[in-house]
Design a protein around this motif. Structure first.
Motif, PDB file in Angstrom:
ATOM      1  N   THR A 208       0.828  -1.196   0.000  1.00 33.14           N
ATOM      2  CA  THR A 208       0.000   0.000   0.000  1.00 33.14           C
ATOM      3  C   THR A 208       0.869   1.255   0.000  1.00 33.14           C
ATOM      4  O   THR A 208       1.988   1.258   0.516  1.00 33.14           O
ATOM      5  CB  THR A 208      -0.922   0.048   1.231  1.00 33.14           C
ATOM      6  N   ALA A 209       0.316   2.300  -0.590  1.00 30.10           N
ATOM      7  CA  ALA A 209       0.903   3.631  -0.479  1.00 30.10           C
ATOM      8  C   ALA A 209       0.225   4.311   0.703  1.00 30.10           C
ATOM      9  O   ALA A 209      -1.004   4.398   0.756  1.00 30.10           O
ATOM     10  CB  ALA A 209       0.672   4.420  -1.766  1.00 30.10           C
ATOM     11  N   ASN A 210       1.025   4.761   1.653  1.00 26.55           N
ATOM     12  CA  ASN A 210       0.503   5.449   2.833  1.00 26.55           C
ATOM     13  C   ASN A 210       0.402   6.937   2.536  1.00 26.55           C
ATOM     14  O   ASN A 210       1.376   7.553   2.096  1.00 26.55           O
ATOM     15  CB  ASN A 210       1.417   5.219   4.029  1.00 26.55           C
ATOM     16  N   LEU A 211      -0.767   7.502   2.788  1.00 25.70           N
ATOM     17  CA  LEU A 211      -1.032   8.888   2.410  1.00 25.70           C
ATOM     18  C   LEU A 211      -0.956   9.814   3.626  1.00 25.70           C
ATOM     19  O   LEU A 211      -1.601   9.557   4.645  1.00 25.70           O
ATOM     20  CB  LEU A 211      -2.412   8.983   1.764  1.00 25.70           C
ATOM     21  N   PHE A 212      -0.164  10.866   3.493  1.00 23.27           N
ATOM     22  CA  PHE A 212      -0.086  11.900   4.524  1.00 23.27           C
ATOM     23  C   PHE A 212      -0.844  13.124   4.037  1.00 23.27           C
ATOM     24  O   PHE A 212      -0.526  13.687   2.981  1.00 23.27           O
ATOM     25  CB  PHE A 212       1.372  12.274   4.810  1.00 23.27           C
ATOM     26  N   VAL A 213      -1.879  13.525   4.790  1.00 19.45           N
ATOM     27  CA  VAL A 213      -2.660  14.712   4.465  1.00 19.45           C
ATOM     28  C   VAL A 213      -2.219  15.828   5.398  1.00 19.45           C
ATOM     29  O   VAL A 213      -2.430  15.752   6.617  1.00 19.45           O
ATOM     30  CB  VAL A 213      -4.178  14.445   4.600  1.00 19.45           C
ATOM     31  N   GLU A 214      -1.586  16.836   4.826  1.00 24.39           N
ATOM     32  CA  GLU A 214      -1.008  17.918   5.632  1.00 24.39           C
ATOM     33  C   GLU A 214      -2.069  18.722   6.378  1.00 24.39           C
ATOM     34  O   GLU A 214      -1.886  19.099   7.537  1.00 24.39           O
ATOM     35  CB  GLU A 214      -0.216  18.852   4.714  1.00 24.39           C
ATOM     36  N   GLU A 215      -3.194  18.973   5.697  1.00 25.15           N
ATOM     37  CA  GLU A 215      -4.211  19.861   6.257  1.00 25.15           C
ATOM     38  C   GLU A 215      -5.066  19.119   7.282  1.00 25.15           C
ATOM     39  O   GLU A 215      -5.898  18.285   6.918  1.00 25.15           O
ATOM     40  CB  GLU A 215      -5.090  20.417   5.137  1.00 25.15           C
ATOM     41  N   THR A 216      -4.877  19.443   8.550  1.00 23.72           N
ATOM     42  CA  THR A 216      -5.572  18.723   9.614  1.00 23.72           C
ATOM     43  C   THR A 216      -7.074  19.001   9.619  1.00 23.72           C
ATOM     44  O   THR A 216      -7.836  18.253  10.243  1.00 23.72           O
ATOM     45  CB  THR A 216      -5.000  19.100  10.996  1.00 23.72           C
ATOM     46  N   TYR A 217      -7.488  20.071   8.938  1.00 29.98           N
ATOM     47  CA  TYR A 217      -8.910  20.400   8.895  1.00 29.98           C
ATOM     48  C   TYR A 217      -9.654  19.643   7.794  1.00 29.98           C
ATOM     49  O   TYR A 217     -10.872  19.747   7.676  1.00 29.98           O
ATOM     50  CB  TYR A 217      -9.109  21.902   8.694  1.00 29.98           C
ATOM     51  N   LYS A 218      -8.945  18.859   6.996  1.00 30.86           N
ATOM     52  CA  LYS A 218      -9.571  18.120   5.894  1.00 30.86           C
ATOM     53  C   LYS A 218     -10.404  16.968   6.439  1.00 30.86           C
ATOM     54  O   LYS A 218      -9.946  16.169   7.266  1.00 30.86           O
ATOM     55  CB  LYS A 218      -8.490  17.587   4.957  1.00 30.86           C
ATOM     56  N   LEU A 219     -11.628  16.854   5.984  1.00 33.51           N
ATOM     57  CA  LEU A 219     -12.512  15.770   6.414  1.00 33.51           C
ATOM     58  C   LEU A 219     -12.049  14.447   5.804  1.00 33.51           C
ATOM     59  O   LEU A 219     -11.788  14.370   4.607  1.00 33.51           O
ATOM     60  CB  LEU A 219     -13.956  16.070   5.997  1.00 33.51           C
ATOM     61  N   ILE A 220     -11.964  13.427   6.637  1.00 31.42           N
ATOM     62  CA  ILE A 220     -11.616  12.074   6.198  1.00 31.42           C
ATOM     63  C   ILE A 220     -12.845  11.191   6.394  1.00 31.42           C
ATOM     64  O   ILE A 220     -13.452  11.202   7.465  1.00 31.42           O
ATOM     65  CB  ILE A 220     -10.431  11.505   7.002  1.00 31.42           C
ATOM     66  N   PRO A 221     -13.245  10.414   5.379  1.00 34.70           N
ATOM     67  CA  PRO A 221     -14.458   9.594   5.511  1.00 34.70           C
ATOM     68  C   PRO A 221     -14.356   8.548   6.611  1.00 34.70           C
ATOM     69  O   PRO A 221     -13.291   8.336   7.200  1.00 34.70           O
ATOM     70  CB  PRO A 221     -14.577   8.929   4.126  1.00 34.70           C
ATOM     71  N   SER A 222     -15.460   7.867   6.840  1.00 32.57           N
ATOM     72  CA  SER A 222     -15.549   6.821   7.847  1.00 32.57           C
ATOM     73  C   SER A 222     -14.513   5.725   7.604  1.00 32.57           C
ATOM     74  O   SER A 222     -14.124   5.441   6.466  1.00 32.57           O
ATOM     75  CB  SER A 222     -16.956   6.221   7.820  1.00 32.57           C
ATOM     76  N   ASP A 223     -14.067   5.091   8.684  1.00 26.57           N
ATOM     77  CA  ASP A 223     -13.133   3.970   8.562  1.00 26.57           C
ATOM     78  C   ASP A 223     -13.739   2.860   7.720  1.00 26.57           C
ATOM     79  O   ASP A 223     -14.950   2.583   7.791  1.00 26.57           O
ATOM     80  CB  ASP A 223     -12.793   3.413   9.950  1.00 26.57           C
ATOM     81  N   GLY A 224     -12.887   2.196   6.944  1.00 28.41           N
ATOM     82  CA  GLY A 224     -13.351   1.083   6.130  1.00 28.41           C
ATOM     83  C   GLY A 224     -12.546   0.922   4.859  1.00 28.41           C
ATOM     84  O   GLY A 224     -11.489   1.541   4.675  1.00 28.41           O
ATOM     85  N   ILE A 225     -13.069   0.079   3.981  1.00 21.24           N
ATOM     86  CA  ILE A 225     -12.448  -0.221   2.689  1.00 21.24           C
ATOM     87  C   ILE A 225     -13.288   0.397   1.582  1.00 21.24           C
ATOM     88  O   ILE A 225     -14.518   0.291   1.589  1.00 21.24           O
ATOM     89  CB  ILE A 225     -12.342  -1.742   2.454  1.00 21.24           C
ATOM     90  N   TYR A 226     -12.618   1.025   0.619  1.00 19.33           N
ATOM     91  CA  TYR A 226     -13.297   1.725  -0.470  1.00 19.33           C
ATOM     92  C   TYR A 226     -12.686   1.360  -1.822  1.00 19.33           C
ATOM     93  O   TYR A 226     -11.468   1.137  -1.926  1.00 19.33           O
ATOM     94  CB  TYR A 226     -13.161   3.240  -0.309  1.00 19.33           C
ATOM     95  N   ALA A 227     -13.536   1.307  -2.850  1.00 19.15           N
ATOM     96  CA  ALA A 227     -13.047   1.264  -4.227  1.00 19.15           C
ATOM     97  C   ALA A 227     -12.696   2.693  -4.629  1.00 19.15           C
ATOM     98  O   ALA A 227     -13.501   3.612  -4.426  1.00 19.15           O
ATOM     99  CB  ALA A 227     -14.111   0.696  -5.161  1.00 19.15           C
ATOM    100  N   VAL A 228     -11.492   2.872  -5.183  1.00 22.78           N
ATOM    101  CA  VAL A 228     -11.025   4.219  -5.495  1.00 22.78           C
ATOM    102  C   VAL A 228     -10.314   4.229  -6.847  1.00 22.78           C
ATOM    103  O   VAL A 228      -9.933   3.183  -7.380  1.00 22.78           O
ATOM    104  CB  VAL A 228     -10.037   4.747  -4.424  1.00 22.78           C
ATOM    105  N   THR A 229     -10.140   5.420  -7.372  1.00 24.93           N
ATOM    106  CA  THR A 229      -9.161   5.629  -8.438  1.00 24.93           C
ATOM    107  C   THR A 229      -8.085   6.547  -7.874  1.00 24.93           C
ATOM    108  O   THR A 229      -8.348   7.373  -6.993  1.00 24.93           O
ATOM    109  CB  THR A 229      -9.774   6.253  -9.700  1.00 24.93           C
ATOM    110  N   VAL A 230      -6.887   6.377  -8.386  1.00 25.70           N
ATOM    111  CA  VAL A 230      -5.738   7.158  -7.927  1.00 25.70           C
ATOM    112  C   VAL A 230      -5.152   7.906  -9.112  1.00 25.70           C
ATOM    113  O   VAL A 230      -4.860   7.308 -10.154  1.00 25.70           O
ATOM    114  CB  VAL A 230      -4.669   6.244  -7.293  1.00 25.70           C
ATOM    115  N   GLU A 231      -5.014   9.216  -8.959  1.00 26.89           N
ATOM    116  CA  GLU A 231      -4.416  10.045 -10.003  1.00 26.89           C
ATOM    117  C   GLU A 231      -3.055  10.529  -9.531  1.00 26.89           C
ATOM    118  O   GLU A 231      -2.904  10.978  -8.394  1.00 26.89           O
ATOM    119  CB  GLU A 231      -5.306  11.253 -10.305  1.00 26.89           C
ATOM    120  N   MET A 232      -2.082  10.425 -10.421  1.00 23.51           N
ATOM    121  CA  MET A 232      -0.751  10.930 -10.091  1.00 23.51           C
ATOM    122  C   MET A 232      -0.015  11.315 -11.361  1.00 23.51           C
ATOM    123  O   MET A 232      -0.338  10.851 -12.457  1.00 23.51           O
ATOM    124  CB  MET A 232       0.044   9.889  -9.297  1.00 23.51           C
TER     125      MET A 232
END
Length: 337
Positions: A208-232
């Motif tokens: 897995t790629a571990n993601l660090f979100v700098e902005e502490t005010y950013k809302l993070i969804p509920s705990d769990g597993i999600y289908a996602v797309t990743v753009e880079m």
């Protein structure tokens, strides 16, 4: 779109068409106002201006309440507004002094002297100035004096778009990313930097790629597993792991011009109870991908909630479940084709 981080940076316009708000999420209701703003500016031969505030006013007026989380970071919001064709974005630092301006001073100094407002588009319930005493009637009266017109977004027009930032936050905190996407008009996303983890995922076949979100005010969804797309943007320079936590103030979203690529994957949010984790992690297993991307900024789009986070008896049981999660994710993507 030109971005200004203070009113003092802005050069007064001859024909500014303005709207004001925090616009968290830039959801369908916001988009309706912004499209109206852009169209009116073009019709008048003027320039569209959005005056927004950072931090969110509630964070300053009620500092003891740390529960408020934002759907967008300020950089994410700027990118969305840019895509909607806005000419100018003024990000005004919201302070106690700013909030204590008398309504008439706010109109004179901010809207007239600093921006050069000729037309303003605003909601029927818009309030401003000290103790939120200023209202639509005050704007209309001031417009007659200073020579700008006021266009009201009627109550019925706003209520016809049955959406609010609060409803979106509630949906995300419940893991309902599909409902949030319906309100937003696009998938909810998180932008962050890939940092080093403990690499347990590699040992069980799910790196897995571990993601660090700098902005502490950013809302993070509920705990769990999600289908996602990743753009880079793989063509951009990737930083070394030693510099992975360094940050910049510039908007971070990659653009097609910088080699943007999209991958499918499944994301995990939670404290990793199976290994007795102590901190909340954001991780993503990117399918058919094996490059080192430490220090890379990536954008993760949440498409479907798959299951809640649970504690397994050990890594073997977790691996079996992760394989099921991957199959469920792949089956979901097949339904999109």
């Amino acid at each position: 779109m030109k971005i200004y981080h203070n009113l003092s940076e802005f050069i007064k316009l001859d024909n500014a068409v303005v709207t004001i708000g925090t616009f968290d999420g830039v959801h369908f209701g916001h988009q309706k106002i912004i499209k109206q703003l852009v169209q009116r500016a073009k019709a008048d031969g003027g320039e569209s201006v959005i005056l927004t505030f950072f931090p969110h006013p509630r964070m300053i007026i009620d500092p003891e309440n740390q529960d408020l989380k934002m759907i967008n970071t300020i950089n994410e919001k700027a990118e969305i507004l840019k895509s909607l064709g806005v000419d100018h974005l003024i990000i005004t630092p919201f302070t106690r002094d700013f909030s204590n301006q008398l309504p008439e001073d706010y109109i004179k100094h901010t809207l007239v002297n600093n921006i050069g407002t000729k037309h303003i588009i605003i909601g029927y319930d818009h309030r401003f100035g000290k103790d939120r005493l200023g209202n639509l009637s005050d704007l209309k009266a001031a417009g007659l004096h200073y020579g700008f017109t006021v266009e009201e977004i009627m109550e019925q027009d706003i209520h016809d778009v049955a959406v609010s930032s609060t409803k979106i936050r509630q949906a995300l905190l419940a893991g309902d990313v599909n409902l949030a996407a319906d309100y937003l008009g696009r998938p909810f996303s998180i932008l962050g930097k890939v940092i080093k983890g403990d690499k347990i995922g590699r040992t069980i076949g799910f790196p897995t790629a571990n993601l660090f979100v700098e902005e502490t005010y950013k809302l993070i969804p509920s705990d769990g597993i999600y289908a996602v797309t990743v753009e880079m943007s793989l063509q951009s320079e990737v930083q070394s792991p030693e510099s992975e936590n360094k940050t910049t103030n510039a908007p971070k979203l990659a653009t097609p011009d910088s080699g943007l690529q999209t991958f499918k994957g499944m994301a995990y949010i939670g404290q990793r109870p199976t290994i007795n984790g102590m901190t909340r992690n954001i991780e993503v297993n990117i399918f058919d991908f094996n490059q080192e991307i430490y220090g890379q900024d990536i954008k993760m789009n949440f498409l479907k909630f798959l299951r809640h986070d649970v504690k397994f008896t050990g890594l073997e049981a977790l691996t079996v479940q992760l394989q099921k999660d991957k199959e469920a994710t792949l089956n979901y993507f097949k339904t999109l084709n």
